[in-house]
Design a protein around this motif. Structure first.
Motif, mmCIF file in Angstrom:
data_model
loop_
_atom_site.group_PDB
_atom_site.id
_atom_site.type_symbol
_atom_site.label_atom_id
_atom_site.label_comp_id
_atom_site.label_asym_id
_atom_site.label_seq_id
_atom_site.Cartn_x
_atom_site.Cartn_y
_atom_site.Cartn_z
ATOM 1 N N ALA A 118 -16.921 -40.944 27.435
ATOM 2 C CA ALA A 118 -17.148 -40.797 25.991
ATOM 3 C C ALA A 118 -16.057 -41.533 25.205
ATOM 4 C CB ALA A 118 -17.170 -39.315 25.615
ATOM 5 N N TYR A 119 -14.814 -41.346 25.624
ATOM 6 C CA TYR A 119 -13.713 -42.048 24.958
ATOM 7 C C TYR A 119 -13.804 -43.557 25.175
ATOM 8 C CZ TYR A 119 -11.375 -37.547 24.157
ATOM 9 O OH TYR A 119 -11.057 -36.270 23.746
ATOM 10 N N PRO A 142 -17.557 -33.004 32.972
ATOM 11 C CA PRO A 142 -18.465 -33.857 32.188
ATOM 12 C C PRO A 142 -18.060 -35.324 32.144
ATOM 13 C CG PRO A 142 -16.976 -32.741 30.704
ATOM 14 C CD PRO A 142 -16.622 -32.261 32.103
ATOM 15 N N ASP A 197 -8.037 -33.418 28.864
ATOM 16 C CA ASP A 197 -8.234 -34.351 27.760
ATOM 17 C C ASP A 197 -7.245 -35.520 27.828
ATOM 18 O OD1 ASP A 197 -9.717 -34.853 25.178
ATOM 19 O OD2 ASP A 197 -7.653 -34.851 24.427
ATOM 20 N N ASN A 212 -8.472 -37.816 30.521
ATOM 21 C CA ASN A 212 -9.652 -38.564 30.099
ATOM 22 C C ASN A 212 -9.284 -39.715 29.174
ATOM 23 O OD1 ASN A 212 -11.813 -37.234 31.462
ATOM 24 N ND2 ASN A 212 -11.649 -35.516 30.051
ATOM 25 N N CYS A 267 -18.899 -33.697 24.857
ATOM 26 C CA CYS A 267 -17.484 -34.089 24.832
ATOM 27 C C CYS A 267 -16.902 -34.009 23.424
ATOM 28 C CB CYS A 267 -17.319 -35.493 25.402
ATOM 29 S SG CYS A 267 -17.633 -35.589 27.188
ATOM 30 N N GLY A 309 -24.180 -41.334 26.913
ATOM 31 C CA GLY A 309 -23.590 -40.661 28.057
ATOM 32 C C GLY A 309 -24.318 -40.715 29.379
ATOM 33 N N CYS A 359 -15.523 -36.905 30.439
ATOM 34 C CA CYS A 359 -15.387 -37.319 29.033
ATOM 35 C C CYS A 359 -14.570 -38.588 28.834
ATOM 36 C CB CYS A 359 -14.821 -36.172 28.212
ATOM 37 S SG CYS A 359 -16.020 -34.832 27.955
ATOM 38 N N TRP A 360 -13.966 -39.107 29.893
ATOM 39 C CA TRP A 360 -13.346 -40.429 29.755
ATOM 40 C C TRP A 360 -14.406 -41.469 29.394
ATOM 41 C CZ3 TRP A 360 -15.099 -44.267 32.961
ATOM 42 C CH2 TRP A 360 -15.665 -43.895 34.188
#
Length: 238
Positions: free
Chosen positions: A51-52, A46, A215, A218, A76, A82, A48-49
């Motif tokens: 998102a962060y 996905p 995680d 990310n 995420c 996104g 998710c980096w």
């Protein structure tokens, strides 16, 4: 009839004019910046980096952003902006040769592109020169979409998949070529910034399979992208 204003009155009028103009100037400075994240599954599955990274921008007060793409964001763990162009399994050479990018650009009209691309090319043993030639075509297409496009290109994260013992060295070779390529392709009106995602990224602790970030990975990528992207956003004139 001639009207004479005192110096105090003139100062008050000047202050009023300044106050009146300030909101318009503030709106100009805060115009929405559209950002396209372009890549493969590391970016979008996905990814998710992103998102962060969005979260870090928000926390820094950089809220005039719109992440754009033809792909929707995936879960995420918290809401974030996104949309992206992170296409799992895609090669840079295929995106370029098949002219896939112009349609994505036309649909989303980004001001900034952040690109982590080339992992699948490396995995498929495409030579660095072929990959950077594809990058050049993609950059030309970005600039055709927006002449002042700001482009952030990653030196990609290391990879150590179980089925490709040579991939680690191939990534090093590609990243070395990216630095030289970017310097030659850079222009003052459409800058290319190289973002070093390779240094400090550990495939053992930051991936689950030697390729895709977990995680910790990310979060590391978000930290890596944050300052270059924040600088690009702040320096952009919309």
């Amino acid at each position: 009839m001639r009207i004479n204003f005192s110096s105090a009155a003139l100062a008050a009028l000047s202050l009023a004019a300044t106050v009146t103009a300030a909101p318009a100037e503030l709106v100009k400075r805060q115009s929405t910046v559209k950002i396209m994240a372009l890549g493969d599954s590391i970016t979008g599955s996905p990814g998710c980096w992103r998102a962060y990274l969005w979260q870090k921008l928000q926390q820094a007060g950089i809220k005039n952003t719109d992440f754009v793409g033809t792909l929707a964001g995936q879960g995420c763990g918290f809401p974030y902006d996104g949309e992206n162009e992170g296409h799992g399994g895609f090669l840079a050479v295929n995106i370029a040769n098949q002219n896939q990018l112009p349609g994505w650009l036309s649909s989303t009209k980004p001001d900034i592109v952040i690109m982590h691309l080339g992992t699948n090319d490396v995995w498929n043993n495409r030579p660095p020169a072929q990959i950077t030639t594809a990058f050049s075509k993609l950059v030309d297409q970005m600039r055709a979409s927006k002449a002042s496009m700001k482009i952030l290109v990653a030196k990609i994260i290391p990879m150590k998949p179980s089925n490709c013992a040579e991939c680690g060295a191939r990534v090093v070779a590609l990243n070395s070529a990216i630095g030289t390529w970017a310097a030659a392709k850079n222009t003052s009106s459409s800058t290319i910034t190289v973002v070093d995602a390779w240094t400090g990224f550990d495939t053992v602790s930051m991936t689950g399979d030697g390729v895709h970030p977990n995680d910790a990975g990310n979060r590391k990528l978000a930290d890596t992208w944050f300052q270059p992207l924040a600088s690009a956003i702040r320096g952009l004139k919309i």
